[in-house]
Write a protein that holds these residues in place. Sequence first.
Motif, short mmCIF file in Angstrom:
data_model
loop_
_atom_site.label_atom_id
_atom_site.label_comp_id
_atom_site.label_asym_id
_atom_site.label_seq_id
_atom_site.Cartn_x
_atom_site.Cartn_y
_atom_site.Cartn_z
N ILE A 13 0.85 -1.19 0.00
CA ILE A 13 0.00 0.00 0.00
C ILE A 13 0.88 1.24 0.00
O ILE A 13 0.66 2.19 -0.75
CB ILE A 13 -0.95 -0.01 1.22
CG1 ILE A 13 -1.94 -1.18 1.09
CG2 ILE A 13 -1.68 1.32 1.36
CD1 ILE A 13 -2.63 -1.54 2.39
N GLY A 14 1.90 1.23 0.84
CA GLY A 14 2.84 2.34 0.91
C GLY A 14 3.55 2.59 -0.39
O GLY A 14 3.80 3.75 -0.77
N ASP A 15 3.90 1.52 -1.11
CA ASP A 15 4.56 1.67 -2.41
C ASP A 15 3.73 2.49 -3.38
O ASP A 15 4.25 3.27 -4.17
CB ASP A 15 4.86 0.30 -3.03
CG ASP A 15 6.04 -0.40 -2.38
OD1 ASP A 15 6.83 0.28 -1.68
OD2 ASP A 15 6.17 -1.62 -2.57
N SER A 19 4.95 7.74 -3.87
CA SER A 19 5.37 8.60 -4.98
C SER A 19 4.55 9.90 -5.05
O SER A 19 4.85 10.77 -5.85
CB SER A 19 5.24 7.85 -6.30
OG SER A 19 3.89 7.54 -6.56
N PHE A 20 3.55 10.03 -4.20
CA PHE A 20 2.74 11.25 -4.20
C PHE A 20 3.61 12.43 -3.77
O PHE A 20 4.43 12.30 -2.87
CB PHE A 20 1.57 11.11 -3.23
CG PHE A 20 0.42 10.27 -3.74
CD1 PHE A 20 0.60 9.28 -4.69
CD2 PHE A 20 -0.85 10.46 -3.24
CE1 PHE A 20 -0.45 8.52 -5.15
CE2 PHE A 20 -1.91 9.70 -3.69
CZ PHE A 20 -1.71 8.73 -4.64
N PRO A 21 3.44 13.59 -4.40
CA PRO A 21 4.28 14.73 -4.07
C PRO A 21 4.09 15.24 -2.64
O PRO A 21 5.03 15.70 -2.01
CB PRO A 21 3.88 15.80 -5.09
CG PRO A 21 2.62 15.33 -5.72
CD PRO A 21 2.51 13.87 -5.48
N GLN A 25 0.04 14.08 2.93
CA GLN A 25 -1.22 13.55 2.40
C GLN A 25 -1.08 12.06 2.10
O GLN A 25 -2.00 11.29 2.33
CB GLN A 25 -1.66 14.31 1.14
CG GLN A 25 -3.01 13.86 0.61
CD GLN A 25 -4.13 14.10 1.61
OE1 GLN A 25 -4.24 15.18 2.18
NE2 GLN A 25 -4.96 13.09 1.85
N ALA A 26 0.08 11.65 1.61
CA ALA A 26 0.32 10.24 1.33
C ALA A 26 0.16 9.41 2.61
O ALA A 26 -0.46 8.34 2.60
CB ALA A 26 1.71 10.03 0.73
N LYS A 27 0.68 9.90 3.72
CA LYS A 27 0.55 9.18 5.00
C LYS A 27 -0.92 9.10 5.42
O LYS A 27 -1.37 8.06 5.88
CB LYS A 27 1.37 9.86 6.08
CG LYS A 27 2.86 9.68 5.90
CD LYS A 27 3.61 10.27 7.07
CE LYS A 27 4.53 11.35 6.63
NZ LYS A 27 5.29 11.95 7.73
N LYS A 28 -1.64 10.19 5.24
CA LYS A 28 -3.07 10.17 5.56
C LYS A 28 -3.81 9.16 4.68
O LYS A 28 -4.68 8.42 5.15
CB LYS A 28 -3.68 11.55 5.37
CG LYS A 28 -3.25 12.55 6.41
CD LYS A 28 -3.84 13.92 6.11
CE LYS A 28 -3.30 14.97 7.07
NZ LYS A 28 -3.79 16.32 6.73
N LEU A 58 8.66 -2.47 8.14
CA LEU A 58 7.79 -1.52 7.44
C LEU A 58 8.61 -0.41 6.81
O LEU A 58 9.61 0.05 7.37
CB LEU A 58 6.79 -0.89 8.42
CG LEU A 58 5.65 -1.75 8.90
CD1 LEU A 58 4.88 -1.04 10.01
CD2 LEU A 58 4.71 -2.13 7.76
N GLU A 59 8.17 0.04 5.65
CA GLU A 59 8.74 1.23 5.04
C GLU A 59 8.50 2.41 5.98
O GLU A 59 7.49 2.45 6.70
CB GLU A 59 8.08 1.51 3.69
CG GLU A 59 8.32 0.46 2.63
CD GLU A 59 9.74 0.46 2.12
OE1 GLU A 59 10.37 1.53 2.12
OE2 GLU A 59 10.21 -0.61 1.71
N VAL A 60 9.39 3.37 5.98
CA VAL A 60 9.30 4.51 6.90
C VAL A 60 7.97 5.24 6.75
O VAL A 60 7.32 5.57 7.74
CB VAL A 60 10.49 5.48 6.69
CG1 VAL A 60 10.31 6.75 7.50
CG2 VAL A 60 11.80 4.80 7.04
N ILE A 61 7.54 5.47 5.52
CA ILE A 61 6.29 6.21 5.30
C ILE A 61 5.09 5.45 5.87
O ILE A 61 4.16 6.05 6.41
CB ILE A 61 6.08 6.57 3.80
CG1 ILE A 61 4.94 7.57 3.66
CG2 ILE A 61 5.86 5.33 2.96
CD1 ILE A 61 4.81 8.17 2.28
N VAL A 62 5.13 4.13 5.79
CA VAL A 62 4.03 3.31 6.32
C VAL A 62 4.04 3.35 7.84
O VAL A 62 3.00 3.55 8.47
CB VAL A 62 4.13 1.86 5.79
CG1 VAL A 62 3.05 0.99 6.41
CG2 VAL A 62 4.05 1.83 4.27
N ARG A 63 5.22 3.17 8.41
CA ARG A 63 5.34 3.23 9.88
C ARG A 63 4.87 4.58 10.40
O ARG A 63 4.09 4.66 11.35
CB ARG A 63 6.79 2.99 10.29
CG ARG A 63 6.95 2.93 11.81
CD ARG A 63 8.38 3.07 12.24
NE ARG A 63 8.85 4.40 11.86
CZ ARG A 63 10.07 4.66 11.41
NH1 ARG A 63 10.96 3.69 11.27
NH2 ARG A 63 10.42 5.89 11.09
#
Length: 76
Positions: A13-15, A19-21, A25-28, A58-63
């Motif tokens: 899901i994080g992958d 890539s969102f700028p 917002q990507a984390k949300k 977990l990828e950092v953005i997902v964590r």
Amino acid sequence: MQIEHLVTMANQIGDFFKSFPDQNQAKKDIAQHLMRFWASSMRQQILAHVMDKNGAGLEVIVRDAIKEHLNNSATS
């Protein structure tokens, strides 16, 4: 469900979203996806993994998404 499987699924899901700028917002969006499509028991497991093991694997953005946006609503 095995935590390794949940970690893999969360990273997939994080992958998509990483890539969102707008990374905030990507984390949300990651957290919102987990809220919409994961069972409460799955959310509780991944949240416990983040809290107990600092989200090992977990990828950092997902964590970060889980820590910042899922923590208060994981049991809803």
